[in-house]
Design a protein around this motif. Structure first.
Motif, PDB file in Angstrom:
ATOM      1  N   GLY A 123      53.681   2.710  87.593  1.00 23.97           N
ATOM      2  CA  GLY A 123      52.883   1.906  88.343  1.00 23.97           C
ATOM      3  C   GLY A 123      52.859   2.893  89.693  1.00 23.97           C
ATOM      4  N   TYR A 124      52.273   2.037  90.603  1.00 18.04           N
ATOM      5  CA  TYR A 124      52.965   2.587  91.949  1.00 18.04           C
ATOM      6  C   TYR A 124      51.955   1.456  92.450  1.00 18.04           C
ATOM      7  CZ  TYR A 124      47.748   4.051  91.406  1.00 18.04           C
ATOM      8  OH  TYR A 124      45.831   4.434  91.793  1.00 18.04           O
ATOM      9  N   LEU A 125      52.078   1.646  94.210  1.00 21.17           N
ATOM     10  CA  LEU A 125      52.276   1.055  95.090  1.00 21.17           C
ATOM     11  C   LEU A 125      50.423   1.691  95.960  1.00 21.17           C
ATOM     12  CD1 LEU A 125      55.103  -0.429  96.351  1.00 21.17           C
ATOM     13  CD2 LEU A 125      54.109  -1.392  94.128  1.00 21.17           C
ATOM     14  N   PRO A 126      49.609   1.261  95.910  1.00 21.69           N
ATOM     15  CA  PRO A 126      48.953   2.287  96.006  1.00 21.69           C
ATOM     16  C   PRO A 126      48.320   1.656  97.750  1.00 21.69           C
ATOM     17  CG  PRO A 126      47.147   0.220  94.990  1.00 21.69           C
ATOM     18  CD  PRO A 126      48.730  -0.028  94.990  1.00 21.69           C
ATOM     19  N   ASP A 127      48.243   0.669  97.879  1.00 16.14           N
ATOM     20  CA  ASP A 127      48.255   0.928  99.740  1.00 16.14           C
ATOM     21  C   ASP A 127      50.081   1.005 100.898  1.00 16.14           C
ATOM     22  OD1 ASP A 127      46.021  -0.668  99.122  1.00 16.14           O
ATOM     23  OD2 ASP A 127      46.900  -2.066  99.146  1.00 16.14           O
ATOM     24  N   TYR A 128      50.667   1.498 100.101  1.00 21.03           N
ATOM     25  CA  TYR A 128      51.582   2.277  99.983  1.00 21.03           C
ATOM     26  C   TYR A 128      51.414   3.447 101.315  1.00 21.03           C
ATOM     27  CZ  TYR A 128      56.502   3.080 101.799  1.00 21.03           C
ATOM     28  OH  TYR A 128      58.178   3.940 101.537  1.00 21.03           O
ATOM     29  N   PRO A 129      52.072   3.615 102.463  1.00 24.12           N
ATOM     30  CA  PRO A 129      51.748   4.842 102.734  1.00 24.12           C
ATOM     31  C   PRO A 129      51.600   5.973 102.807  1.00 24.12           C
ATOM     32  CG  PRO A 129      52.847   3.023 104.653  1.00 24.12           C
ATOM     33  CD  PRO A 129      53.604   2.819 102.939  1.00 24.12           C
ATOM     34  N   VAL A 130      53.092   6.229 101.827  1.00 24.28           N
ATOM     35  CA  VAL A 130      53.042   8.045 100.550  1.00 24.28           C
ATOM     36  C   VAL A 130      53.513   7.479  99.671  1.00 24.28           C
ATOM     37  CG1 VAL A 130      54.128   8.754 103.075  1.00 24.28           C
ATOM     38  CG2 VAL A 130      55.497   7.311 101.410  1.00 24.28           C
TER      39      VAL A 130
END
Length: 285
Positions: free
Chosen positions: A161-168
């Motif tokens: 998955g991923y962290l969509p609100d992380y800056p990069v």
């Protein structure tokens, strides 16, 4: 019980003066942003640390387990107290035999991730070229949660998955130990063979392949491909600590006001300066 034993030994080393940690000298500022919390700490004592760059020697000695600052033997890895910590109980997990920092294998990463999951510690891996100053395989260990842990997680499948609100750009690996580590190394192979621009190191030279930072918590590993090692804004190397939302300064322009000119936007700009944008690493998903 294990955690209590480790902390008690760390406290004893602090009492004996082997650990240089003077909390009364430190200053901290916290910004509660819209999506995540950022912290900046001024730790003047940390400026006195010395890195070990030797590649042909054993910078941690030949018998790590018998070192005075060894906190625990985890089998393949040992936990050592950081002698100039950023916070209480700051330690390093290192290989007991000498392995250059960037020549790790899946075995070392699995060992780190397993220890993190079983003990509840947090850890991050800096490469030589992304803020590591010790030429011996190790990850930094903290005992408080990362600020990024509360970010929304989007799943691509059961383990990625991923962290969509992380800056990069980032990729999150989760689930069972061997599965998450297998998938991580599949993506690292893609990254090393990709046409992504090479990482610009602190000395201005380019890395041989694109470098990255890893953050470990619970059964998660976060991969952040790196654009460069040093921030021109902060005028310092940026590692996993900063990418977790915890920024450290050791030599501010004004000691009486070490956080002058710093706000959430400034800290996000530092992260975006040293790591790739989400669209740059789409080929990894």
């Amino acid at each position: 019980m294990l955690i209590d034993t480790i902390k008690a030994k760390w406290d004893k080393l602090l009492e004996e003066g082997l650990i240089h940690f003077y909390q009364e000298q430190n200053k901290e500022m916290i910004w509660n942003g819209k999506t995540m919390t950022f912290c900046m700490e001024y730790v003047p004592e940390r400026a006195k640390r010395v890195g070990c760059y030797q590649a042909s020697t054993h910078p941690l000695g030949d018998n790590i387990i018998n070192r005075e600052d060894c906190l625990y033997d985890f089998g393949e890895l040992a936990l050592l107290a950081n002698n100039r910590p950023v916070e209480k109980y700051h330690s390093i997990l290192c290989s007991k035999s000498f392995i250059p920092q960037n020549e790790f294998t899946k075995d070392e990463i699995m060992a780190v991730s397993k220890i993190v999951e079983e003990t509840g510690i947090r850890s991050f891996f800096n490469m030589r070229g992304t803020a590591a100053t010790l030429e011996h395989f190790h990850t930094q260990v903290l005992w408080n949660q990362f600020h990024i842990e509360n970010l929304v997680k989007v799943s691509i499948d059961e383990n990625i998955g991923y962290l969509p609100d992380y800056p990069v750009g980032n990729i999150l690996f989760t689930g069972e130990l061997s599965k998450r580590c297998d998938l991580l190394f599949e993506k690292l192979k893609l990254l090393s063979e990709s046409k992504l621009p090479l990482t610009v190191k602190d000395d201005g030279n380019l890395s041989k392949t694109p470098l990255f930072t890893l953050l470990f918590w619970e059964n998660n590993i976060l991969l952040i491909p790196r654009k460069q090692e040093t921030s021109s804004r902060m005028k310092a190397m940026v590692g996993g600590l900063e990418l977790s939302g915890y920024f450290l300064i050791t030599a501010p322009l004004a000691r009486e006001n070490p956080f002058e000119g710093v706000d959430e936007k400034y800290l996000i700009e530092i992260i975006r300066e040293v790591a790739f944008e989400k669209e740059d690493i789409n080929f990894l998903y």
